[in-house]
Write a protein that holds these residues in place. Sequence first.
Motif, PDB file in Angstrom:
ATOM      1  N   ALA A 229      74.970  60.986  80.483  1.00 58.93           N
ATOM      2  CA  ALA A 229      74.295  59.779  80.979  1.00 58.93           C
ATOM      3  C   ALA A 229      73.881  60.023  82.421  1.00 58.93           C
ATOM      4  N   ILE A 230      72.627  59.756  82.740  1.00 63.40           N
ATOM      5  CA  ILE A 230      72.088  60.038  84.067  1.00 63.40           C
ATOM      6  C   ILE A 230      71.311  58.822  84.565  1.00 63.40           C
ATOM      7  N   GLU A 231      71.569  58.432  85.808  1.00 61.94           N
ATOM      8  CA  GLU A 231      70.865  57.323  86.423  1.00 61.94           C
ATOM      9  C   GLU A 231      70.013  57.835  87.583  1.00 61.94           C
ATOM     10  N   GLY A 232      68.754  57.394  87.606  1.00 67.78           N
ATOM     11  CA  GLY A 232      67.857  57.726  88.701  1.00 67.78           C
ATOM     12  C   GLY A 232      67.284  56.470  89.321  1.00 67.78           C
ATOM     13  N   THR A 233      66.541  56.621  90.394  1.00 65.19           N
ATOM     14  CA  THR A 233      65.970  55.457  91.067  1.00 65.19           C
ATOM     15  C   THR A 233      64.834  54.832  90.271  1.00 65.19           C
ATOM     16  N   LEU A 234      64.241  55.556  89.325  1.00 70.68           N
ATOM     17  CA  LEU A 234      63.134  55.031  88.528  1.00 70.68           C
ATOM     18  C   LEU A 234      63.475  54.867  87.056  1.00 70.68           C
ATOM     19  N   GLY A 235      64.634  55.356  86.650  1.00 68.14           N
ATOM     20  CA  GLY A 235      64.978  55.257  85.240  1.00 68.14           C
ATOM     21  C   GLY A 235      66.243  56.020  84.922  1.00 68.14           C
ATOM     22  N   GLY A 236      66.610  55.997  83.645  1.00 75.48           N
ATOM     23  CA  GLY A 236      67.814  56.690  83.210  1.00 75.48           C
ATOM     24  C   GLY A 236      67.584  57.419  81.905  1.00 75.48           C
ATOM     25  N   VAL A 237      68.457  58.380  81.622  1.00 76.75           N
ATOM     26  CA  VAL A 237      68.388  59.112  80.363  1.00 76.75           C
ATOM     27  C   VAL A 237      69.799  59.312  79.844  1.00 76.75           C
ATOM     28  N   SER A 238      69.952  59.253  78.527  1.00 74.70           N
ATOM     29  CA  SER A 238      71.258  59.482  77.926  1.00 74.70           C
ATOM     30  C   SER A 238      71.113  60.384  76.720  1.00 74.70           C
ATOM     31  N   LEU A 239      72.138  61.197  76.500  1.00 74.05           N
ATOM     32  CA  LEU A 239      72.266  62.001  75.290  1.00 74.05           C
ATOM     33  C   LEU A 239      73.459  61.449  74.546  1.00 74.05           C
ATOM     34  N   GLY A 240      73.204  60.826  73.403  1.00 75.94           N
ATOM     35  CA  GLY A 240      74.255  60.183  72.644  1.00 75.94           C
ATOM     36  C   GLY A 240      74.553  60.876  71.339  1.00 75.94           C
ATOM     37  N   PRO A 241      75.307  60.219  70.464  1.00 73.98           N
ATOM     38  CA  PRO A 241      75.686  60.816  69.183  1.00 73.98           C
ATOM     39  C   PRO A 241      74.475  61.233  68.350  1.00 73.98           C
ATOM     40  N   ASP A 242      74.684  62.279  67.572  1.00 71.65           N
ATOM     41  CA  ASP A 242      73.658  62.799  66.669  1.00 71.65           C
ATOM     42  C   ASP A 242      72.422  63.260  67.426  1.00 71.65           C
ATOM     43  N   PHE A 243      72.633  63.838  68.632  1.00 68.71           N
ATOM     44  CA  PHE A 243      71.574  64.494  69.399  1.00 68.71           C
ATOM     45  C   PHE A 243      70.454  63.528  69.792  1.00 68.71           C
ATOM     46  N   THR A 244      70.801  62.250  69.972  1.00 67.66           N
ATOM     47  CA  THR A 244      69.809  61.225  70.277  1.00 67.66           C
ATOM     48  C   THR A 244      69.629  61.080  71.786  1.00 67.66           C
ATOM     49  N   ILE A 245      68.402  61.247  72.247  1.00 67.46           N
ATOM     50  CA  ILE A 245      68.079  61.141  73.663  1.00 67.46           C
ATOM     51  C   ILE A 245      67.255  59.878  73.889  1.00 67.46           C
ATOM     52  N   LYS A 246      67.695  59.054  74.836  1.00 66.01           N
ATOM     53  CA  LYS A 246      66.989  57.826  75.189  1.00 66.01           C
ATOM     54  C   LYS A 246      66.598  57.880  76.663  1.00 66.01           C
ATOM     55  N   VAL A 247      65.323  57.705  76.925  1.00 67.01           N
ATOM     56  CA  VAL A 247      64.812  57.633  78.293  1.00 67.01           C
ATOM     57  C   VAL A 247      64.384  56.187  78.548  1.00 67.01           C
ATOM     58  N   VAL A 248      64.965  55.571  79.570  1.00 71.47           N
ATOM     59  CA  VAL A 248      64.689  54.166  79.879  1.00 71.47           C
ATOM     60  C   VAL A 248      64.018  54.069  81.251  1.00 71.47           C
ATOM     61  N   THR A 249      62.815  53.511  81.279  1.00 73.97           N
ATOM     62  CA  THR A 249      62.085  53.265  82.528  1.00 73.97           C
ATOM     63  C   THR A 249      61.471  51.868  82.457  1.00 73.97           C
ATOM     64  N   ASP A 250      60.741  51.489  83.488  1.00 75.08           N
ATOM     65  CA  ASP A 250      60.061  50.189  83.479  1.00 75.08           C
ATOM     66  C   ASP A 250      59.044  50.085  82.352  1.00 75.08           C
TER      67      ASP A 250
END
Length: 340
Positions: free
Chosen positions: A245-266
Amino acid sequence: MSELRFAVFGSGFWSRFQLGGWSELDGARCVAICDPDMAKAKAMANAFSIPAVYDDAQDLLSHETLDFVDIVTDVDSHGPLVNKAADHGIAVICQKPMGPTLEIAEAMVQRCLRDRVPFFVHENWRWQAPLRAIKAVIDSGRLGNIVRGRIDYANSFPVFDNQPFLKQLDRFILTDIGTHILDVARFLWGEASELFCLTRRIRTDIRGEDVATVMMRMTDGVTVTCNMSYASKWEFDRFPETMVAIEGTLGGVSLGPDFTIKVVTDEGTEVNRVAPQRYPWSEPAYALIHSSIVQCNQNLLTALQGGATAETTAEDNLETLKLVFACYESAAKGQSVRLR
């Protein structure tokens, strides 16, 4: 380009997967295998059509014409085997951890530098497809400046069933999985300037620690926490997956179960699944790791063939090993350790 000839030292649990990884690549051929247990060596040779079998390393090195050796043995034998190969001017690939102590590892690196012997560490964890994808997101700049990150490798997988010798190690999880996870931290965020570590032993039938928590201040100010455990029964108990799980000033990204990557931004949430490639020689439970072996071997082979510099040279991996032993120092003293 001519095919490189190599020998493998060791015919234990991981050797068959290392050889499986090499079998997927063009440009290298295993011509000999060595193990003090000749029966095990012969069995592995038969499985992979390896023509020569030895039970003595010096005998092998004296009789075979080699471009490199791949050392897949217990950590205490790494130093002597690296030195024997260096005596013959033969390039070395060595499994992690490089050495049982930082002093021994440093001596191994200096010996090979002095004699100009190429020396690499087979650090395959960073070559997992989902982790490479996470790195690509960071490098894209979409997250802005990184503020903090977390790596979780925590599960209840019965690792001691396949590798019972691990129960006897005085230092376990940090030297075993910690070398991987701390290397991933360096791969994602660079070098650490300070760390604090706590360890625990949950199982009563082992000698070393099976839980470790590490907090690091990276040189650019990013805060990174690494949680490692082989005694965790929880929502994300999915061996051998690494959660990020990574937090940045413009968004975040996570690597979760079953190799699922989620990128969250505005702009919203982007979801992708980055699954590993599967090979016929790999075991289903280890497919994620086994696929990374192929990628790591390709990187090392390219370097041995005179191409791009390998990511995991012994000099680079020494920086990872410094983190491992700094963790033990911190845990013993109960205080943080400054690194830079």
